[in-house]
Design a protein around this motif. Structure first.
Motif, PDB file in Angstrom:
ATOM      1  N   GLU A   1       1.498 -37.210  10.030  1.00 25.47           N
ATOM      2  CA  GLU A   1       1.924 -38.372   9.251  1.00 25.47           C
ATOM      3  C   GLU A   1       2.965 -37.923   8.234  1.00 25.47           C
ATOM      4  N   ALA A   2       3.870 -38.835   7.919  1.00 23.31           N
ATOM      5  CA  ALA A   2       4.880 -38.531   6.907  1.00 23.31           C
ATOM      6  C   ALA A   2       5.158 -39.795   6.109  1.00 23.31           C
ATOM      7  N   TRP A   3       5.735 -39.599   4.920  1.00 21.21           N
ATOM      8  CA  TRP A   3       5.939 -40.692   3.955  1.00 21.21           C
ATOM      9  C   TRP A   3       7.420 -40.799   3.613  1.00 21.21           C
ATOM     10  N   PHE A   4       7.943 -42.044   3.667  1.00 21.47           N
ATOM     11  CA  PHE A   4       9.372 -42.276   3.495  1.00 21.47           C
ATOM     12  C   PHE A   4       9.629 -43.509   2.627  1.00 21.47           C
ATOM     13  N   THR A   5      10.812 -43.551   2.033  1.00 19.40           N
ATOM     14  CA  THR A   5      11.309 -44.755   1.370  1.00 19.40           C
ATOM     15  C   THR A   5      12.588 -45.172   2.089  1.00 19.40           C
ATOM     16  N   LEU A   6      12.803 -46.481   2.171  1.00 23.01           N
ATOM     17  CA  LEU A   6      13.994 -47.033   2.814  1.00 23.01           C
ATOM     18  C   LEU A   6      14.443 -48.213   1.973  1.00 23.01           C
ATOM     19  N   SER A   7      15.641 -48.104   1.396  1.00 17.36           N
ATOM     20  CA  SER A   7      16.115 -49.182   0.526  1.00 17.36           C
ATOM     21  C   SER A   7      17.580 -49.475   0.785  1.00 17.36           C
ATOM     22  N   GLY A   8      17.973 -50.673   0.365  1.00 21.92           N
ATOM     23  CA  GLY A   8      19.374 -51.056   0.452  1.00 21.92           C
ATOM     24  C   GLY A   8      19.606 -52.175   1.434  1.00 21.92           C
ATOM     25  N   ASP A   9      20.883 -52.440   1.659  1.00 25.17           N
ATOM     26  CA  ASP A   9      21.289 -53.502   2.568  1.00 25.17           C
ATOM     27  C   ASP A   9      21.020 -53.110   4.010  1.00 25.17           C
ATOM     28  N   VAL A  10      20.613 -54.087   4.806  1.00 26.67           N
ATOM     29  CA  VAL A  10      20.459 -53.876   6.245  1.00 26.67           C
ATOM     30  C   VAL A  10      21.859 -53.983   6.838  1.00 26.67           C
ATOM     31  N   ASN A  11      22.409 -52.836   7.196  1.00 21.94           N
ATOM     32  CA  ASN A  11      23.768 -52.779   7.728  1.00 21.94           C
ATOM     33  C   ASN A  11      23.894 -51.572   8.656  1.00 21.94           C
ATOM     34  N   SER A  12      25.093 -51.308   9.134  1.00 19.21           N
ATOM     35  CA  SER A  12      25.276 -50.205  10.082  1.00 19.21           C
ATOM     36  C   SER A  12      24.927 -48.855   9.459  1.00 19.21           C
TER      37      SER A  12
ATOM     38  N   GLU B   1      18.860 -41.437  12.587  1.00 18.90           N
ATOM     39  CA  GLU B   1      18.829 -40.009  12.271  1.00 18.90           C
ATOM     40  C   GLU B   1      17.441 -39.571  11.806  1.00 18.90           C
ATOM     41  N   ALA B   2      16.805 -40.371  10.954  1.00 14.15           N
ATOM     42  CA  ALA B   2      15.472 -40.024  10.447  1.00 14.15           C
ATOM     43  C   ALA B   2      14.445 -39.979  11.574  1.00 14.15           C
ATOM     44  N   VAL B   3      14.499 -40.940  12.482  1.00 13.88           N
ATOM     45  CA  VAL B   3      13.546 -40.947  13.590  1.00 13.88           C
ATOM     46  C   VAL B   3      13.795 -39.752  14.506  1.00 13.88           C
ATOM     47  N   GLY B   4      15.042 -39.367  14.673  1.00 16.85           N
ATOM     48  CA  GLY B   4      15.346 -38.150  15.426  1.00 16.85           C
ATOM     49  C   GLY B   4      14.664 -36.935  14.812  1.00 16.85           C
ATOM     50  N   HIS B   5      14.749 -36.811  13.497  1.00 13.65           N
ATOM     51  CA  HIS B   5      14.087 -35.694  12.801  1.00 13.65           C
ATOM     52  C   HIS B   5      12.563 -35.807  12.907  1.00 13.65           C
ATOM     53  N   MET B   6      12.043 -37.044  12.807  1.00 15.08           N
ATOM     54  CA  MET B   6      10.594 -37.238  12.919  1.00 15.08           C
ATOM     55  C   MET B   6      10.088 -36.751  14.270  1.00 15.08           C
TER      56      MET B   6
ATOM     57  N   GLU C   1       3.906 -38.455  14.173  1.00 12.32           N
ATOM     58  CA  GLU C   1       3.405 -39.535  15.011  1.00 12.32           C
ATOM     59  C   GLU C   1       3.316 -40.856  14.256  1.00 12.32           C
ATOM     60  N   ARG C   2       3.122 -40.782  12.952  1.00 14.08           N
ATOM     61  CA  ARG C   2       2.994 -41.990  12.129  1.00 14.08           C
ATOM     62  C   ARG C   2       3.847 -41.810  10.877  1.00 14.08           C
ATOM     63  N   ALA C   3       4.720 -42.792  10.636  1.00 13.82           N
ATOM     64  CA  ALA C   3       5.585 -42.767   9.456  1.00 13.82           C
ATOM     65  C   ALA C   3       5.229 -43.947   8.561  1.00 13.82           C
ATOM     66  N   HIS C   4       4.851 -43.639   7.326  1.00 18.11           N
ATOM     67  CA  HIS C   4       4.587 -44.656   6.306  1.00 18.11           C
ATOM     68  C   HIS C   4       5.909 -44.900   5.579  1.00 18.11           C
ATOM     69  N   VAL C   5       6.386 -46.150   5.589  1.00 19.59           N
ATOM     70  CA  VAL C   5       7.719 -46.443   5.051  1.00 19.59           C
ATOM     71  C   VAL C   5       7.639 -47.560   4.011  1.00 19.59           C
ATOM     72  N   LEU C   6       8.053 -47.239   2.788  1.00 19.57           N
ATOM     73  CA  LEU C   6       8.185 -48.233   1.727  1.00 19.57           C
ATOM     74  C   LEU C   6       9.580 -48.847   1.845  1.00 19.57           C
TER      75      LEU C   6
END
Length: 186
Positions: free
Chosen positions: A11-22, A30-35, A41-46
């Motif tokens: 499991e891993a913990w992440f933050t994701l903020s900002g505009d939904v854009n390209s 890129e992050a999922v590639g690293h995961m 197997e499980r990503a906790h995302v704020l």
């Protein structure tokens, strides 16, 4: 190594903020590639986002829904507009007591002096976007007839209790990485 330690390593913990854009799409790819390289197997995302572009939000929803990584999504403040669609990719979803959600129909601004044929193209695009996003909303949430009526013509705001009643979230809970967890920003 105990089973509990093995579980936490997957499991891993992440933050994701900002505009939904390209840019966000690229960051998530890129992050999922690293995961996957790291065996996560499980990503906790704020998530903290007021929305952005419909096509980018739909791309993120489809990508995250079908990723080999299971996403657990959290709303600690605001998830609005197309960010709600991306958020719904979470297999489990939570929101803080003070969080809010907002969903609405697509909108656009035409250039001054636009010709009728150009306006028709804009309207057709908006209707197509609304059909795509509404099918995802209806797949995941259960709004009351009054809430669907508000959504039809205006912004629909949901607090965490409303979101739980609508099955948008599994429970009211805060994003709380365990002590010692590494927190990464996407």
């Amino acid at each position: 190594m105990s089973e509990d330690q093995t579980k936490h390593e997957k499991e891993a913990w992440f933050t994701l903020s900002g505009d939904v854009n390209s840019d966000m799409v690229h960051r998530v790819f890129e992050a999922v590639g690293h995961m996957t390289e790291d065996g996560i197997e499980r990503a906790h995302v704020l998530v903290q986002s007021n929305g952005g572009y419909v096509s980018d939000g739909l791309c993120l929803y489809n990508f995250m829904s079908n990723s080999p990584v299971e996403f657990v999504m959290y709303n600690g403040g605001a998830v609005a507009s197309i960010a709600v669609i991306m958020y719904l990719a979470g297999k489990k979803r939570y929101a803080s007591e003070t969080a809010r959600f907002m969903v609405h129909k697509s909108h656009a601004t035409a250039s001054p002096g636009s010709r009728p044929d150009a306006l028709n193209i804009i309207v057709e695009g908006l209707r197509a976007d609304d059909a795509r996003t509404e099918s995802i909303l209806r797949k995941h949430i259960e709004l009351t007839p009054d809430q669907w009526a508000i959504h039809q013509y205006s912004d629909l705001h949901l607090n965490s209790r409303d979101a739980k009643s609508a099955r948008m979230i599994d429970d009211v809970a805060d994003f709380a990485p365990p002590k010692g967890a590494i927190l990464r920003n996407i």
